[in-house]
Design an enzyme around this catalytic site. Structure first.
Site, PDB file in Angstrom:
ATOM      1  N   CYS A  78       0.600  -1.265   0.084  1.00  0.00           N
ATOM      2  CA  CYS A  78      -0.223  -0.014  -0.038  1.00  0.00           C
ATOM      3  C   CYS A  78       0.737   1.965   0.025  1.00  0.00           C
ATOM      4  CB  CYS A  78      -0.742  -0.220   1.709  1.00  0.00           C
ATOM      5  SG  CYS A  78      -1.811   1.110   0.901  1.00  0.00           S
ATOM      6  N   HIS A  82      -3.216  -5.474   0.833  1.00  0.00           N
ATOM      7  CA  HIS A  82      -3.660  -5.867   1.960  1.00  0.00           C
ATOM      8  C   HIS A  82      -3.810  -7.061   2.931  1.00  0.00           C
ATOM      9  CE1 HIS A  82      -2.262  -1.670   3.677  1.00  0.00           C
ATOM     10  NE2 HIS A  82      -3.299  -1.405   3.332  1.00  0.00           N
TER      11      HIS A  82
END
Length: 508
Positions: free
Chosen positions: A339, A440
């Protein structure tokens, strides 16, 4: 009209005293006894968030509690999520969607509106379940904040919920914690406190019996139990406080007898629980690194998610971390960005609209041919993907998009929030030693973890099938067994309405 569910509140004498753990334990214990249970936390402050099946964002602590209660997470369980971007400001996520960026002062002016939104979310939950377990935030006796409270005693009063007060004996002063908390409350608020749970005890419990007797005599309220420390299972932590201070690794504290994976402890780290599956592997070690140091002894390094990518990029440069990371890659090291960490690995992070601060551009590490533009709306998806033909699932929470050259993407995305697609995610260097992804939960799938470990030279490290979600579910059972052994669960059940007590007595 359907009868509203009963409520029970778990509040604390301070932050990180064990409210989340006690709530999680009660979720699993009571669902095992036959009740339909749901967690609820009106306001959570954490950069550790997740995504529901509907694509809504909420705190991971309530996702953990929903998993423990064997129900699907829903943003009604955490209607207000504050994601700090500075010491005095945060992004406000309302009912699962990014709403505003607010300073602490301006946020206070919106509390009554948010209290109404939180009450509505709780009311919706109470139509769908038998029992709602309310978790508080911080201390329930912060006298300067109580007039605008939306999550502790004011919410418990609205829900007509008896309160179990949790205190932490490990930090010391447990008697003052309990008595001092009561002393800060009005008589009516004191009456709502039904009893206490003392958390994180070390040593011989019998030696603490005089302390229990003193608390009960002084307050006139019962101690429902004393929970010892546990080490034989692991529950996801809510806040990054668990990876701060002495638990951070220094260059002279790394084991030489087993391979070590390092995670850079960014100032605005988010979703650090991405790495819990790696931390539970018995044949390697996971450490968090804050002080700049040589990385030569590490098998791999991870740049985690960040709530302030540009600011944390500048921190990497100012502290000297950028030089260490580039040298590590030049010397053949393996580097993974997730991310915000993925965005940092690229050439530039552009913020034309000032999403994270003043508009502008920040130069990245230049280790992947990726350019990122931060822009709304926020992407929040449950995502399925493949990596070299291996199927995995995870979730995405990010502002902006990253462009990767054709042929260098890492993952093939097959589905987002239940809608089929044929997209690409992430990027991998030509020598396959530097890679990044928005995913994630990347390590939740055993086969994905095995492939990554093999790529960094750790193919010998065993990854059990009891990994990721399966390991978490087993841990909830272990937590329930641990709590049931040390808490007076029947006394806690006696706080509930008679109809629920009767149902539970018939199933016990």
């Amino acid at each position: 009209m359907k009868k509203q569910a009963a409520c029970l509140a778990v509040l604390g004498t301070g932050s990180d005293v064990g409210k989340s753990i006690v709530t999680t334990a009660l979720c699993r214990i009571l669902v095992n006894r036959g009740l339909r249970v749901a967690p609820f936390k009106a306001q959570n402050m954490s950069n550790n968030s997740g995504v529901t099946a509907e694509g809504a964002e909420m705190g991971r602590a309530q996702i953990v509690q929903a998993e423990a209660a064997r129900v699907a997470p829903h943003c009604d369980m955490n209607p207000v999520l504050l994601k700090p971007v500075s010491d005095v400001g945060a992004q406000v996520v309302l009912n699962g969607a990014a709403w505003i960026d607010a300073s602490a002062r301006s946020y206070t002016g919106k509390k009554e509106f948010l209290f109404a939104e939180s009450r509505a979310a709780l009311d919706r939950l109470r139509q769908r379940y038998d029992l709602i377990l309310l978790e508080g935030a911080g201390s329930c006796a912060e006298v300067n904040l109580m007039a605008h409270d939306i999550v502790n005693l004011r919410m418990a009063a609205y829900a007509r919920a008896p309160v179990v007060l949790v205190a932490d004996i490990d930090r010391g002063g447990v008697f003052a914690q309990i008595v001092g908390t009561l002393a800060c409350l009005s008589p009516e608020e004191q009456d709502r406190i039904s009893g206490f749970v003392i958390n994180r005890f070390r040593g011989d419990l019998t030696l603490f019996q005089p302390g229990i007797d003193w608390i009960e005599q002084r307050t006139g309220k019962p101690v429902f139990g004393v929970l010892p420390w546990f080490k034989h299972f692991h529950i996801e932590a809510e806040d990054a406080v668990v990876i701060e201070g002495p638990k951070l690794a220094r260059h002279n504290s790394l084991d030489a007898d087993r391979p070590t994976i390092g995670v850079i402890r960014l100032p605005h780290i988010s979703n650090f629980t991405d790495f819990d599956p790696l931390a539970q592997l018995p044949d390697c070690r996971l450490v968090y690194l804050e002080q700049p140091q040589s990385l030569a002894q590490l098998q791999a390094v991870i740049l985690p998610g960040s709530k302030a990518t540009s600011t944390d990029l500048q921190w990497l440069d100012q502290t000297g971390w950028q030089e260490h990371l580039r040298r590590y890659v030049d010397d053949g090291g393996h580097l993974l960005g997730i991310c915000g960490g993925y965005q940092m690995l690229g050439t530039w992070v552009h913020d034309p609209d000032g999403i994270e601060g003043p508009p502008g551009s920040t130069r990245g590490l230049g280790l992947l041919p990726v350019e990122t533009v931060l822009k709304a709306p926020k992407t929040t998806t449950r995502t399925t993907f493949t990596w070299g033909g291996i199927a995995g699932c995870g979730y995405e929470i990010h502002m902006g998009q990253s462009r990767c050259p054709d042929g260098q993407s890492l993952l093939c995305v097959q589905d987002r929030n239940g809608t089929s697609c044929n997209d690409a995610d992430g990027c991998i260097s030509a020598d396959q030693r530097v890679m990044g992804t928005y995913m994630h939960g990347f390590f939740d799938t055993p086969a994905i973890t095995r492939r990554w470990l093999s790529g960094i030279g750790l193919s010998h490290v065993a990854v059990d099938q009891l990994h990721g979600p399966a390991a978490r579910d087993r841990a909830y059972d272990q937590l329930a067994e641990h709590a049931a052994a040390y808490l007076d669960i029947e006394a806690i059940i006696a706080l509930l309405p008679r109809d629920l007590q009767e149902r539970l007595s018939h199933r016990s």
